[in-house]
Design a protein around this motif. Structure first.
Motif, PDB file in Angstrom:
ATOM      1  N   UNK A 195      82.738   4.079-114.725  1.00 37.61           N
ATOM      2  CA  UNK A 195      81.663   4.131-115.725  1.00 37.61           C
ATOM      3  C   UNK A 195      80.731   5.300-115.444  1.00 37.61           C
ATOM      4  N   UNK A 196      80.466   5.530-114.158  1.00 35.78           N
ATOM      5  CA  UNK A 196      79.607   6.660-113.781  1.00 35.78           C
ATOM      6  C   UNK A 196      80.253   7.960-114.224  1.00 35.78           C
ATOM      7  N   UNK A 197      81.548   8.109-113.969  1.00 37.55           N
ATOM      8  CA  UNK A 197      82.236   9.327-114.361  1.00 37.55           C
ATOM      9  C   UNK A 197      82.272   9.533-115.856  1.00 37.55           C
ATOM     10  N   UNK A 198      82.355   8.435-116.617  1.00 37.14           N
ATOM     11  CA  UNK A 198      82.467   8.537-118.074  1.00 37.14           C
ATOM     12  C   UNK A 198      81.131   8.793-118.752  1.00 37.14           C
ATOM     13  N   UNK A 199      80.029   8.329-118.161  1.00 37.32           N
ATOM     14  CA  UNK A 199      78.741   8.374-118.872  1.00 37.32           C
ATOM     15  C   UNK A 199      77.643   9.174-118.159  1.00 37.32           C
ATOM     16  N   UNK A 200      77.792   9.424-116.868  1.00 37.38           N
ATOM     17  CA  UNK A 200      76.694  10.026-116.106  1.00 37.38           C
ATOM     18  C   UNK A 200      77.042  11.411-115.578  1.00 37.38           C
ATOM     19  N   UNK A 201      77.986  12.083-116.230  1.00 35.72           N
ATOM     20  CA  UNK A 201      78.403  13.400-115.762  1.00 35.72           C
ATOM     21  C   UNK A 201      77.276  14.409-115.721  1.00 35.72           C
ATOM     22  N   UNK A 218      72.174   5.437-108.020  1.00 35.10           N
ATOM     23  CA  UNK A 218      72.308   5.533-109.479  1.00 35.10           C
ATOM     24  C   UNK A 218      73.072   4.338-110.024  1.00 35.10           C
ATOM     25  N   UNK A 219      74.163   3.952-109.364  1.00 36.74           N
ATOM     26  CA  UNK A 219      74.957   2.812-109.822  1.00 36.74           C
ATOM     27  C   UNK A 219      74.126   1.534-109.814  1.00 36.74           C
ATOM     28  N   UNK A 220      73.263   1.395-108.820  1.00 38.60           N
ATOM     29  CA  UNK A 220      72.445   0.184-108.698  1.00 38.60           C
ATOM     30  C   UNK A 220      71.345   0.165-109.761  1.00 38.60           C
ATOM     31  N   UNK A 221      70.629   1.277-109.923  1.00 39.12           N
ATOM     32  CA  UNK A 221      69.530   1.333-110.902  1.00 39.12           C
ATOM     33  C   UNK A 221      70.066   1.184-112.330  1.00 39.12           C
ATOM     34  N   UNK A 222      71.209   1.781-112.615  1.00 38.53           N
ATOM     35  CA  UNK A 222      71.803   1.639-113.947  1.00 38.53           C
ATOM     36  C   UNK A 222      72.128   0.184-114.247  1.00 38.53           C
ATOM     37  N   UNK A 223      72.607  -0.551-113.248  1.00 36.08           N
ATOM     38  CA  UNK A 223      72.883  -1.979-113.444  1.00 36.08           C
ATOM     39  C   UNK A 223      71.596  -2.750-113.704  1.00 36.08           C
ATOM     40  N   UNK A 224      70.531  -2.418-112.974  1.00 35.81           N
ATOM     41  CA  UNK A 224      69.233  -3.073-113.215  1.00 35.81           C
ATOM     42  C   UNK A 224      68.757  -2.825-114.643  1.00 35.81           C
ATOM     43  N   UNK A 225      68.928  -1.606-115.120  1.00 38.05           N
ATOM     44  CA  UNK A 225      68.508  -1.272-116.491  1.00 38.05           C
ATOM     45  C   UNK A 225      69.319  -2.059-117.517  1.00 38.05           C
ATOM     46  N   UNK A 226      70.621  -2.183-117.299  1.00 37.96           N
ATOM     47  CA  UNK A 226      71.464  -2.913-118.254  1.00 37.96           C
ATOM     48  C   UNK A 226      71.083  -4.391-118.308  1.00 37.96           C
ATOM     49  N   UNK A 227      70.803  -4.984-117.156  1.00 40.55           N
ATOM     50  CA  UNK A 227      70.416  -6.398-117.136  1.00 40.55           C
ATOM     51  C   UNK A 227      69.062  -6.580-117.807  1.00 40.55           C
ATOM     52  N   UNK A 228      68.151  -5.633-117.592  1.00 39.85           N
ATOM     53  CA  UNK A 228      66.838  -5.714-118.260  1.00 39.85           C
ATOM     54  C   UNK A 228      66.995  -5.585-119.766  1.00 39.85           C
ATOM     55  N   UNK A 229      67.907  -4.731-120.220  1.00 39.81           N
ATOM     56  CA  UNK A 229      68.150  -4.572-121.645  1.00 39.81           C
ATOM     57  C   UNK A 229      68.699  -5.856-122.262  1.00 39.81           C
TER      58      UNK A 229
END
Length: 334
Positions: A195-201, A218-229
């Protein structure tokens, strides 16, 4: 205008058989009509005179000004025995009360329409003024109100895409920051590297390839953002859901802030997370990562499976030792 608002209030206070029968068809905002009106009226009062533009006439504005002046004096002269909620009571004068409610109704707008972003644009300047000028617990008092999801979302103070963490532990509800089709159970504690390679290039290309830790943060913070969303709440609450220690989540946020904020790169993170969310929304089937987390929290590799794996390995002579089973369990899951 006041009479029309009074009739609407009456309909919600004394629902007819027909309105009760069709209650399931009402929007959540309509179901929270009274609570929303009360919260909006308090916000008008606490943010005055910034909220004066919402008064439909100078006469209405004068009535609210008169009430706010008396109300401010009352709060300033509060004796030690006076209960705090008395200072939040409705105006005694009917005209002042009607004026305050009318401005509140104007602030809320047409709740029958998709008005989420516009409502937040109207609410946020007033919320900032109200929470800044008044007691430190004013924001927490609003978060404890059982208002509609739309109003709760509009009131939430945000920083770098997250709901602010201070004082959010007693909120009435955890409202998602956007309308998502995926749930919090569909978010892994660490975003998969694919997912990082596909979206965070755009972000990962800026970092030294030898730096293994920034992508992990980055992988951890992105997961926190998705759960908050998907589920609302604050990042400490979301970290607990993902099984991430509070201090670990804070460290990841700190690292990314230091890396992205000076160069104005944080919007790249927001854009990439939104791209992941859109991809999850479009998927027909989702992985239930929450079930995996619950299973992992109690599972260890059985000894009878571990024995054949460690045959001939001198360092693993004692296969029943927790010091052996724990890392092997982690390796098997990885």
């Amino acid at each position: 205008m006041m009479l029309a608002l009074q009739r609407r209030i009456d309909r919600h206070l004394t629902p007819t058989k027909h309105s009760r029968a069709t209650n399931d068809d009402c929007s959540k905002s309509e179901q929270h009509f009274i609570a929303d009106l009360i919260a909006a009226a308090q916000l008008i009062r606490l943010s005055w005179p910034d909220s004066a533009r919402l008064a439909p006439s100078s006469a209405v504005a004068d009535l609210i000004s008169r009430h706010v002046a008396a109300w401010t004096a009352l709060r300033g002269d509060r004796s030690p025995g006076r209960r705090v909620r008395d200072a939040w009571a409705a105006p005694q004068d009917p005209a002042e009360c009607g004026a305050l409610l009318l401005a509140a109704d104007t602030l809320l707008g047409d709740r029958g329409q998709e008005d989420g972003p516009a409502l937040r644009e109207r609410i946020q300047p007033l919320a900032t003024a109200a929470f800044t000028r008044n007691e430190a617990n004013t924001g927490a008092a609003f978060r404890r109100m059982n208002v509609s999801p739309d109003l709760s979302r509009a009131l939430a103070q945000r920083s770098l895409g997250f709901n602010r963490a201070g004082g959010h532990h007693h909120a009435k509800q955890h409202v998602s920051s956007c309308q998502c089709h995926f749930g919090i159970e569909h978010v892994p504690a660490l975003l998969p590297e694919a997912w990082i390679g596909a979206h965070f290039g755009d972000l990962s290309s800026l970092w030294d390839p030898k730096d293994a830790w920034k992508p992990r943060h980055l992988r951890r913070v992105a997961s926190l953002r998705l759960v908050e969303m998907a589920g609302g709440g604050t990042w400490p609450q979301r970290a607990a859901i993902l099984g991430i220690p509070w201090i670990t989540a804070q460290r990841s946020l700190t690292v990314l802030k230091r890396s992205l904020l000076p160069g104005g790169l944080w919007p790249l993170l927001d854009t990439a997370v939104e791209s992941v969310a859109q991809g999850l929304d479009a998927e027909a089937l989702h992985v239930d990562f929450a079930t995996r987390r619950r299973t992992l929290s109690t599972w260890q590799i059985p000894v009878e499976d571990l024995v054949p794996l460690t045959v001939g390995l001198v360092r693993f002579a004692n296969v029943e030792s927790p010091l052996t089973r724990a890392p092997v369990t982690a390796l098997m899951w990885a």
